[in-house]
Design a protein around this motif. Structure first.
Motif, PDB file in Angstrom:
ATOM      1  N   VAL A   3       0.853  -1.179   0.000  1.00 23.31           N
ATOM      2  CA  VAL A   3       0.000   0.000   0.000  1.00 23.31           C
ATOM      3  C   VAL A   3       0.889   1.229   0.000  1.00 23.31           C
ATOM      4  CG1 VAL A   3      -1.896  -1.133   1.224  1.00 23.31           C
ATOM      5  CG2 VAL A   3      -0.157   0.084   2.528  1.00 23.31           C
ATOM      6  N   ILE A   4       0.294   2.376  -0.310  1.00 21.80           N
ATOM      7  CA  ILE A   4       1.026   3.630  -0.234  1.00 21.80           C
ATOM      8  C   ILE A   4       1.437   3.854   1.217  1.00 21.80           C
ATOM      9  CG2 ILE A   4       0.802   6.125  -0.474  1.00 21.80           C
ATOM     10  CD1 ILE A   4      -1.085   5.577  -2.843  1.00 21.80           C
ATOM     11  N   ASN A   5       2.710   4.152   1.448  1.00 20.63           N
ATOM     12  CA  ASN A   5       3.222   4.258   2.812  1.00 20.63           C
ATOM     13  C   ASN A   5       2.431   5.238   3.662  1.00 20.63           C
ATOM     14  OD1 ASN A   5       5.228   2.366   2.417  1.00 20.63           O
ATOM     15  ND2 ASN A   5       6.760   3.884   1.796  1.00 20.63           N
ATOM     16  N   ARG A   6       2.110   6.387   3.094  1.00 21.87           N
ATOM     17  CA  ARG A   6       1.387   7.391   3.871  1.00 21.87           C
ATOM     18  C   ARG A   6       0.017   6.876   4.291  1.00 21.87           C
ATOM     19  NH1 ARG A   6       0.909  10.114   7.878  1.00 21.87           N
ATOM     20  NH2 ARG A   6      -0.381  11.991   7.818  1.00 21.87           N
ATOM     21  N   ILE A   7      -0.637   6.136   3.398  1.00 22.23           N
ATOM     22  CA  ILE A   7      -1.950   5.574   3.740  1.00 22.23           C
ATOM     23  C   ILE A   7      -1.811   4.498   4.810  1.00 22.23           C
ATOM     24  CG2 ILE A   7      -3.870   4.208   2.826  1.00 22.23           C
ATOM     25  CD1 ILE A   7      -3.667   5.809   0.256  1.00 22.23           C
ATOM     26  N   SER A   8      -0.774   3.678   4.715  1.00 24.69           N
ATOM     27  CA  SER A   8      -0.576   2.648   5.743  1.00 24.69           C
ATOM     28  C   SER A   8      -0.336   3.271   7.112  1.00 24.69           C
ATOM     29  CB  SER A   8       0.589   1.735   5.361  1.00 24.69           C
ATOM     30  OG  SER A   8       1.819   2.441   5.371  1.00 24.69           O
ATOM     31  N   ALA A   9       0.176   4.497   7.134  1.00 22.59           N
ATOM     32  CA  ALA A   9       0.468   5.171   8.403  1.00 22.59           C
ATOM     33  C   ALA A   9      -0.805   5.515   9.169  1.00 22.59           C
ATOM     34  CB  ALA A   9       1.288   6.438   8.153  1.00 22.59           C
ATOM     35  N   TYR A  10      -1.900   5.690   8.466  1.00 25.39           N
ATOM     36  CA  TYR A  10      -3.148   5.951   9.207  1.00 25.39           C
ATOM     37  C   TYR A  10      -4.174   4.845   9.029  1.00 25.39           C
ATOM     38  CZ  TYR A  10      -3.895   8.649   4.801  1.00 25.39           C
ATOM     39  OH  TYR A  10      -3.945   9.089   3.504  1.00 25.39           O
ATOM     40  N   ALA A  11      -3.672   3.623   8.866  1.00 24.73           N
ATOM     41  CA  ALA A  11      -4.558   2.465   8.790  1.00 24.73           C
ATOM     42  C   ALA A  11      -5.376   2.302  10.062  1.00 24.73           C
ATOM     43  CB  ALA A  11      -3.745   1.202   8.516  1.00 24.73           C
ATOM     44  N   GLU A  12      -4.775   2.617  11.211  1.00 29.93           N
ATOM     45  CA  GLU A  12      -5.504   2.483  12.478  1.00 29.93           C
ATOM     46  C   GLU A  12      -6.646   3.490  12.547  1.00 29.93           C
ATOM     47  OE1 GLU A  12      -6.563   0.563  15.821  1.00 29.93           O
ATOM     48  OE2 GLU A  12      -4.949  -0.018  14.439  1.00 29.93           O
ATOM     49  N   ASP A  13      -6.420   4.693  12.032  1.00 26.21           N
ATOM     50  CA  ASP A  13      -7.504   5.679  11.978  1.00 26.21           C
ATOM     51  C   ASP A  13      -8.641   5.156  11.103  1.00 26.21           C
ATOM     52  OD1 ASP A  13      -6.085   7.426  13.559  1.00 26.21           O
ATOM     53  OD2 ASP A  13      -5.335   8.626  11.893  1.00 26.21           O
ATOM     54  N   MET A  14      -8.292   4.555   9.993  1.00 25.60           N
ATOM     55  CA  MET A  14      -9.315   4.019   9.094  1.00 25.60           C
ATOM     56  C   MET A  14     -10.129   2.929   9.782  1.00 25.60           C
ATOM     57  SD  MET A  14      -7.097   3.907   5.541  1.00 25.60           S
ATOM     58  CE  MET A  14      -8.442   3.309   4.545  1.00 25.60           C
ATOM     59  N   LYS A  15      -9.475   2.109  10.571  1.00 20.77           N
ATOM     60  CA  LYS A  15     -10.191   1.069  11.313  1.00 20.77           C
ATOM     61  C   LYS A  15     -11.191   1.694  12.278  1.00 20.77           C
ATOM     62  CE  LYS A  15      -7.878  -2.492  12.783  1.00 20.77           C
ATOM     63  NZ  LYS A  15      -7.005  -3.377  13.597  1.00 20.77           N
ATOM     64  N   ILE A  16     -10.776   2.757  12.948  1.00 21.75           N
ATOM     65  CA  ILE A  16     -11.669   3.442  13.887  1.00 21.75           C
ATOM     66  C   ILE A  16     -12.863   4.028  13.145  1.00 21.75           C
ATOM     67  CG2 ILE A  16     -11.868   5.430  15.443  1.00 21.75           C
ATOM     68  CD1 ILE A  16      -8.889   4.891  16.191  1.00 21.75           C
ATOM     69  N   TRP A  17     -12.609   4.677  12.009  1.00 22.06           N
ATOM     70  CA  TRP A  17     -13.728   5.232  11.224  1.00 22.06           C
ATOM     71  C   TRP A  17     -14.693   4.121  10.809  1.00 22.06           C
ATOM     72  CZ3 TRP A  17     -10.003   7.685   7.097  1.00 22.06           C
ATOM     73  CH2 TRP A  17      -9.241   8.699   7.706  1.00 22.06           C
ATOM     74  N   ARG A  18     -14.134   3.049  10.274  1.00 19.31           N
ATOM     75  CA  ARG A  18     -14.970   1.971   9.743  1.00 19.31           C
ATOM     76  C   ARG A  18     -15.826   1.344  10.831  1.00 19.31           C
ATOM     77  NH1 ARG A  18     -16.817  -3.233   9.783  1.00 19.31           N
ATOM     78  NH2 ARG A  18     -14.816  -3.834  10.702  1.00 19.31           N
ATOM     79  N   ARG A  19     -15.240   1.136  11.985  1.00 17.85           N
ATOM     80  CA  ARG A  19     -16.000   0.487  13.057  1.00 17.85           C
ATOM     81  C   ARG A  19     -17.057   1.415  13.641  1.00 17.85           C
ATOM     82  NH1 ARG A  19     -11.791  -3.903  15.816  1.00 17.85           N
ATOM     83  NH2 ARG A  19     -11.323  -4.895  13.810  1.00 17.85           N
ATOM     84  N   HIS A  20     -16.793   2.707  13.635  1.00 11.74           N
ATOM     85  CA  HIS A  20     -17.842   3.665  14.024  1.00 11.74           C
ATOM     86  C   HIS A  20     -19.018   3.568  13.051  1.00 11.74           C
ATOM     87  CE1 HIS A  20     -19.831   7.422  15.174  1.00 11.74           C
ATOM     88  NE2 HIS A  20     -19.945   7.635  13.868  1.00 11.74           N
ATOM     89  N   LEU A  21     -18.721   3.542  11.766  1.00 10.38           N
ATOM     90  CA  LEU A  21     -19.783   3.432  10.771  1.00 10.38           C
ATOM     91  C   LEU A  21     -20.528   2.110  10.916  1.00 10.38           C
ATOM     92  CD1 LEU A  21     -17.851   4.831   7.673  1.00 10.38           C
ATOM     93  CD2 LEU A  21     -19.689   5.988   8.919  1.00 10.38           C
TER      94      LEU A  21
END
Length: 386
Positions: A3-21
């Motif tokens: 994956v793009i390194n910068r995107i992998s850096a906020y993978a944990e944020d994405m998990k939080i967003w997804r689980r909230h949704l």
């Protein structure tokens, strides 16, 4: 996973967003809280051009690149399904009778991840139109957004979408040039007979035997009325007649679905259903009406855009993890309306092992969200280099 390194850096944020949704599902056009969450994230990313209230709760956000150029559209669906979740997960749905059983929470998250990266880097020309759409699961939200003019309003020249697929190896992509998902129509046949005592059938006009005869005849549409090289499915899924073993009912009902790719096949099936209903009703002395409703059109990928998207996917995950000529399916998808309005492509992203879509035990695989986000981002940077 690559994956793009910068995107992998906020993978944990994405998990939080997804689980909230996932915990807060909404149905059809009533995705207002989901849209508000998306808008809040977009503003945090520094995106200022956000257009809300499209198709009731849909929105389009614009990211400007480093120089002039065309506008590329990226779409994610936001709505959930009217199902009771049975996963027992900590982030399970908190809303009775509603759950994200198709991964739209993950699709929204992937587009948010791409949005964050693209807003930070802006390493592209032209503009990106982020399309967050309600009502994919019935209602045709994509069609409503197109009818409300998003393609012309935002000067979108091409459009792309992706869908997660459990059972396909994690991080693998499939693409289908041309027809990828079918048009979906529904039919309802209402039969009016004359009920009575089951011991004296000669005094009745039995809707049950008429219904059975209709279903029998409907099977011949596929076997005898269509060219075998053109794909079509006609499935009778409901028969409702009667309420007791000694009563012949007054009324009957037959319902089902039709899946096609070519309009002429769609026309033929509708015509033959009408002829079968009318002819069988006359033969059995009952009255019958056919209600044939055309739903989502076929989802047809533009071959050139599909080839381009396939190359982007290969660059991202490797050629061995991309099937560029996958066989289409007879499911349906309202992204078809967007592909009818603009050239583009719809790809599938493997989510690995797990419960299937529309299953009460389904949960989106958070590990593939950065891959989907990276795919969207690379699409933009490759299609519209700075």
């Amino acid at each position: 996973m690559p994956v793009i390194n910068r995107i992998s850096a906020y993978a944990e944020d994405m998990k939080i967003w997804r689980r909230h949704l996932h915990m807060n599902p909404e149905l059809q056009f009533d995705c207002h809280e989901t849209a508000a969450f998306v808008v809040e994230r977009l503003k945090e990313f520094g995106i200022t051009e956000i257009h809300t209230g499209i198709a009731q709760s849909g929105l389009v956000a614009i990211i400007e690149g480093k120089s002039d150029g065309p506008t590329i559209g990226l779409r994610a669906d936001m709505d959930a399904l009217p199902m009771q979740e049975t996963t027992g997960l900590e982030h399970a749905s908190t809303v009775e009778g509603k759950m994200h059983a198709c991964g739209h929470d993950g699709h929204t998250t992937m587009l948010l991840g791409a949005a964050r990266y693209l807003a930070e880097t802006r390493n592209f020309s032209g503009r990106v139109a982020l399309i967050f759409q309600p009502a994919e699961e019935g209602g045709g939200g994509a069609g409503v957004m197109v009818e409300e003019g998003i393609m012309d309003r935002f000067d979108i020249s091409q459009v792309y979408g992706i869908h997660n697929i459990p059972g396909l190896e994690e991080g693998h992509f499939t693409a289908t040039p041309g027809p990828v998902m079918a048009a979906v129509d529904t039919f309802e046949i209402n039969i009016k007979g004359q009920g009575g005592h089951a011991a004296y059938p000669q005094e009745t006009k039995d809707p049950l035997v008429a219904a059975v005869a209709m279903v029998d005849a409907i099977q011949t549409i596929v076997s005898r009325n269509h060219y075998t090289m053109q794909e079509v499915v006609v499935s009778v899924t409901q028969i409702h007649v009667g309420s007791a073993d000694n009563v012949i009912a007054d009324d009957g009902f037959v319902g089902g679905t039709v899946r096609t790719f070519e309009p002429e096949v769609q026309d033929m099936v509708e015509k033959r259903l009408g002829e079968i209903v009318a002819g069988t009703a006359a033969a059995y002395g009952v009255e019958a009406t056919l209600n044939y409703e055309r739903g989502y059109p076929a989802t047809v990928n533009n071959p050139d855009n599909t080839a381009f998207a396939t190359e982007v996917a290969k660059d991202l995950v490797g050629a061995d993890k991309v099937d560029p000529n996958a066989i289409g399916g007879m499911g349906a998808e309202d992204f078809s309306y967007m592909l009818n309005a603009r050239p583009g492509a719809y790809l599938f992203l493997g989510a690995g092992e797990g419960a299937g879509l529309h299953n009460p035990n389904y949960d989106f695989n958070d590990d593939v969200a950065p891959i989907g986000a990276s795919f969207f981002a690379k699409l933009v940077e490759t299609a519209q280099p700075a």
